[in-house]
Motif scaffolding. Structure first.
Motif, PDB file in Angstrom:
ATOM      1  N   VAL A 185       3.658   2.954   1.069  1.00  0.00           N
ATOM      2  CA  VAL A 185       4.158   2.755   0.543  1.00  0.00           C
ATOM      3  C   VAL A 185       4.893   1.307   1.510  1.00  0.00           C
ATOM      4  N   ALA A 186       5.396  -0.096   0.319  1.00  0.00           N
ATOM      5  CA  ALA A 186       5.830  -0.649   1.187  1.00  0.00           C
ATOM      6  C   ALA A 186       7.239  -0.938   0.157  1.00  0.00           C
ATOM      7  N   THR A 187       8.448  -1.671   1.115  1.00  0.00           N
ATOM      8  CA  THR A 187       8.969  -3.120   0.013  1.00  0.00           C
ATOM      9  C   THR A 187       8.779  -4.071  -0.430  1.00  0.00           C
TER      10      THR A 187
END
Length: 217
Positions: free
Chosen positions: A39-41
């Motif tokens: 999960v990454a922004t």
């Protein structure tokens, strides 16, 4: 109340059968591959297609500070200039002639002033001499007054010559300033976005690369 409970249970039972049957059938098939990512922004980019005009952050209107006929245009639309670069020039022949005439006039006025100062000095020396003679009883009062009148006249002529010299010096300074302003230069760095003058056009003061013309920075 009891019937409604039974019907609900029947539905649940049927759903369980279906689920079980589906799982039972899926057990015989090969397992589907699963991709796993951390999960990454991230930024979400929105592309908007629209029509319009791009304008510079700042725009400078450049104009001539004196009137005259345009003799030369040094830039075109799209040219990149820096502060001090020439943009266009006015016909400077008359301005140059005016500067030369005033320069000669200043020289003449300076010479007149110098002669007037010498005349004053000579007249004042004569008055001093006459006063000495009068004190000795050799010179009459009328003759002394004549000398004093000559000295006063010489001083008046000197003042007039000095005033004329100052006026001509001021006129010469203004003429030189006008000659300098005949060449219009870029006040700052930028790109020429429009040119509103052409060779042979007669422009008035504050007209040139103004209005439809200018620089963008």
């Amino acid at each position: 109340m009891g019937r409604r409970t039974w019907v609900g249970a029947g539905l649940l039972a049927g759903a369980a059968v279906i689920v079980v049957a589906t799982l039972a059938r899926g057990g015989a098939a090969a397992a589907a591959p699963v991709r796993v990512r951390a999960v990454a922004t991230r930024d979400v980019v929105h592309r908007v297609l629209a029509q319009g005009k791009v304008r510079a952050r700042t725009q400078v209107e450049v104009a001539s500070e004196i009137g005259g006929r345009v003799a030369q245009v040094d830039v075109e639309v799209g040219d990149v200039v820096k502060a001090g670069d020439p943009l266009f020039s006015l016909d400077a022949e008359q301005l140059e002639n005016a500067v030369e005439q005033l320069r000669v006039g200043v020289q003449g006025a300076n010479a007149l002033t110098t002669r007037a100062e010498l005349a004053v000095a000579e007249a004042e020396r004569a008055v001093q001499r006459d006063r000495g003679l009068k004190d000795k009883g050799v010179l009459a009062d009328e003759q002394l007054k004549v000398g004093e009148s000559r000295a006063a006249l010489a001083r008046a002529e000197m003042d007039s010559a000095s005033s004329q010299l100052e006026r001509m010096r001021l006129d010469l300074s203004r003429a030189r300033d006008a000659l300098r302003r005949a060449q219009v230069t870029a006040p700052s760095s930028g790109t020429v976005v429009a040119v509103g003058v052409e060779v042979g056009q007669v422009v008035s003061a504050v007209q040139g690369l103004a209005g439809e013309s200018g620089l963008s920075g």
